[in-house]
Design an enzyme around this catalytic site. Structure first.
Site, short mmCIF file in Angstrom:
data_model
loop_
_atom_site.label_atom_id
_atom_site.label_comp_id
_atom_site.label_asym_id
_atom_site.label_seq_id
_atom_site.Cartn_x
_atom_site.Cartn_y
_atom_site.Cartn_z
N HIS A 265 0.85 -1.19 0.00
CA HIS A 265 0.00 0.00 0.00
C HIS A 265 0.88 1.24 0.00
CE1 HIS A 265 -3.15 2.83 1.15
NE2 HIS A 265 -3.98 1.90 0.72
N ASP A 320 -7.98 -5.47 0.09
CA ASP A 320 -8.44 -6.34 -1.00
C ASP A 320 -8.01 -7.79 -0.85
OD1 ASP A 320 -9.77 -4.33 -2.52
OD2 ASP A 320 -7.83 -3.58 -3.19
N1 CMC Z 1 4.04 -7.78 -4.49
C1 CMC Z 1 5.37 -7.76 -4.67
N2 CMC Z 1 6.13 -6.68 -4.57
C2 CMC Z 1 5.52 -5.51 -4.31
C3 CMC Z 1 4.14 -5.44 -4.10
C4 CMC Z 1 3.38 -6.63 -4.21
N3 CMC Z 1 2.06 -6.61 -4.04
N4 CMC Z 1 3.78 -4.16 -3.85
C5 CMC Z 1 4.92 -3.46 -3.87
N5 CMC Z 1 5.97 -4.26 -4.15
C6 CMC Z 1 7.40 -3.87 -4.20
C7 CMC Z 1 7.70 -3.01 -5.43
O1 CMC Z 1 8.06 -3.83 -6.52
C8 CMC Z 1 8.81 -2.16 -4.92
O2 CMC Z 1 9.99 -2.93 -4.91
P1 CMC Z 1 11.46 -2.22 -5.11
O3 CMC Z 1 11.66 -1.36 -3.91
O4 CMC Z 1 12.40 -3.36 -5.20
O5 CMC Z 1 11.36 -1.44 -6.38
C9 CMC Z 1 8.45 -1.89 -3.46
O6 CMC Z 1 7.65 -3.03 -3.08
C10 CMC Z 1 7.66 -0.62 -3.23
O7 CMC Z 1 6.46 -0.67 -4.01
P2 CMC Z 1 5.94 0.48 -4.94
O8 CMC Z 1 5.34 -0.14 -6.17
O9 CMC Z 1 6.98 1.53 -5.12
O10 CMC Z 1 4.79 1.04 -4.00
P3 CMC Z 1 3.60 1.99 -4.43
O11 CMC Z 1 3.22 2.74 -3.24
O12 CMC Z 1 3.95 2.75 -5.66
O13 CMC Z 1 2.42 0.96 -4.86
C11 CMC Z 1 0.58 -0.52 -4.70
C12 CMC Z 1 1.39 0.58 -4.01
C13 CMC Z 1 -0.65 -0.80 -3.86
C14 CMC Z 1 0.14 -0.05 -6.10
C15 CMC Z 1 1.45 -1.79 -4.81
O14 CMC Z 1 1.82 -2.23 -3.54
C16 CMC Z 1 0.74 -2.92 -5.57
O15 CMC Z 1 0.76 -2.94 -6.81
N6 CMC Z 1 0.10 -3.90 -4.84
C17 CMC Z 1 -0.66 -4.95 -5.47
C18 CMC Z 1 -2.02 -4.45 -5.91
C19 CMC Z 1 -2.97 -4.20 -4.75
O16 CMC Z 1 -3.14 -5.06 -3.88
N7 CMC Z 1 -3.63 -3.04 -4.75
C20 CMC Z 1 -4.62 -2.68 -3.74
C21 CMC Z 1 -4.18 -1.51 -2.92
S1 CMC Z 1 -5.16 -1.25 -1.44
C22 CMC Z 1 -6.79 -0.87 -1.82
C23 CMC Z 1 -7.03 -0.15 -3.07
O17 CMC Z 1 -6.51 0.92 -3.33
O18 CMC Z 1 -7.81 -0.68 -3.85
#
Ligand code: CMC
Length: 383
Positions: A265, A320
């Protein structure tokens, strides 16, 4: 360029001030108008939370009664709204019909689309809260190839919605569980869809059009679409003979961009407080059944919470991760899950749009950019 600051994804730029929702992502705290989410989930109910989120204070019992009656009375939509469905094949993603359907509601709501007329905005608020669930239930019946069930104006908000989907088989415990899930989704400050609603609304665009834009933003799997993606992921693992280890290796190697859906998140760097509550309900609702997908989900969670990849990045289950399992137990198809998220989030979108519209400092949303393209060149006809 000048005093422009580059902040891709707005990781630390605030776009507004707001009094609606407080989140402390490190501690896993979420409050609507000061009330902790677990307190509201336990003791309040969805329409009361709608009032709270939108109007800022808990209603007195007379105010609540009046608010509920206004909403419950408006649940029927114009007959012609149903013509919408003939344009959408049954295979259409429900979120596409939802966003188009809200625009159809807009075209029948011309007395409620002024953006700075308090009375019209309140009327639009009531109508949307009343009619979007009606639309959503028709969508469910349409994509599952069943006759529409008309709203029963005698029934409560959530019970009526579930009965419009499933008929008389709906149980009291299901109504209670769905109501709680709506409470958990009601508002979440400046997430992608809410920011979209505000950005669209900042052009003085009406509430319906702004919310329809929010629905489209919510659809994506990084946002609300994650609840569908989680179930698809769990099913894929089940089909691979429960090979969780290979799946987790792929995630950690970032192979083909595979993610552990339902984890991570932007704001929570701790267990999402909503996920804690959903997990409890999942255990209760699925207790009597032997649910292989729930076992897989719990297995994934346990591995992830003890794995350095996830620990070092502070990745925890989000709202989720477990909701899809409950929605599936109700009988909703996977691609419908995000519609349920949208129904829950309606008060949040409405409250944020209204807060913005009444903010004297509100300006049109217009981010800057850092240009990195070509410098000036002369046009030459290409061969
Ligand atoms: N599985 C594996 N690795 C992950 C995940 C995941 N679900 N989420 C983040 N990471 C890694 C990402 O690759 C990055 O790694 P590195 O530092 O090596 O580059 C690190 O963790 C930081 O992640 P980020 O992508 O920079 O974080 P963000 O704040 O930009 O993204 C997010 C947040 C929710 C989009 C992302 O965590 C994600 O895609 N999660 C899976 C989809 C999901 O469950 N979304 C629902 C969010 S909550 C309710 C809603 O909004 O609907």
């Amino acid at each position: 360029t000048g005093n422009t600051t580059l902040d891709p994804g707005f990781t630390n730029t605030a776009s507004c001030v707001s009094r609606i929702t407080f989140i402390d992502g490190d501690q896993g705290i979420l409050r609507y108008r000061g009330y902790p989410i677990d307190d509201l989930a336990e003791n309040s109910h969805f329409l009361e939370v709608c009032y709270l989120v939108i109007h800022g204070e808990l209603p007195s019992s007379a105010e609540l009664e009046e608010f509920e009656q206004r909403i419950l009375a408006e649940r029927k939509v114009h007959e012609d709204v149903k013509n919408l469905f003939s344009a959408f094949p049954r295979s259409t993603h429900p979120m596409a019909i939802l966003s188009a359907g809200i625009m159809v509601l807009e075209s029948y709501a011309q007395d409620t689309v002024a953006v700075r007329d308090e009375k019209q905005v309140e009327a639009a608020t009531v109508r949307m809260l009343a009619q979007v669930p009606t639309l959503a239930a028709y969508i469910f019946r349409h994509v599952t190839g069943q006759e529409f069930i008309e709203p029963d104006l005698e029934l409560g908000y959530v019970e009526n919605f579930l009965r419009m989907c499933f008929g008389d088989s709906v149980e009291e415990s299901q109504v209670k569980a769905m109501d709680t899930l709506f409470v958990l989704h009601a508002e979440h400050e400046q997430n992608c869809s809410t920011s979209t609603v505000r950005l669209v609304g900042s052009a003085d665009t009406n509430l319906y059009a702004s919310v329809a834009a929010g629905v489209n933003a919510l659809w994506g799997p990084r946002h609300g679409g994650a609840n569908q993606a989680v179930l698809e992921m769990l099913n894929a693992i089940k089909d691979s003979d429960n090979d969780t280890a290979t799946f987790m290796e792929k995630v950690k190697k970032k192979e083909d961009g595979v993610k552990l859906m339902g984890f991570g998140h932007r704001v929570y760097k701790n267990y999402d407080p909503r996920a804690t509550i959903v997990k409890k309900h999942t255990d209760e609702i699925l207790a009597s059944t032997d649910n292989e997908l729930l076992d897989i989900a719990k297995g994934l969670e346990e591995v992830a919470l003890n794995d350095d990849y996830f620990k070092s990045r502070k990745l925890y289950p989000n709202v989720d991760f477990y909701t899809g399992l409950i929605y599936e137990a109700f009988g909703f198809p996977m691609n419908y899950f995000t519609v349920l998220f949208a129904l829950g989030r309606l008060p949040g979108w409405i409250a944020q749009w209204r807060e913005m519209m009444t903010d004297p400092d509100n300006k049109i949303g217009r981010p800057r950019q850092v240009y990195i393209g070509e410098t000036e060149r002369k046009y030459q006809k290409q061969a």
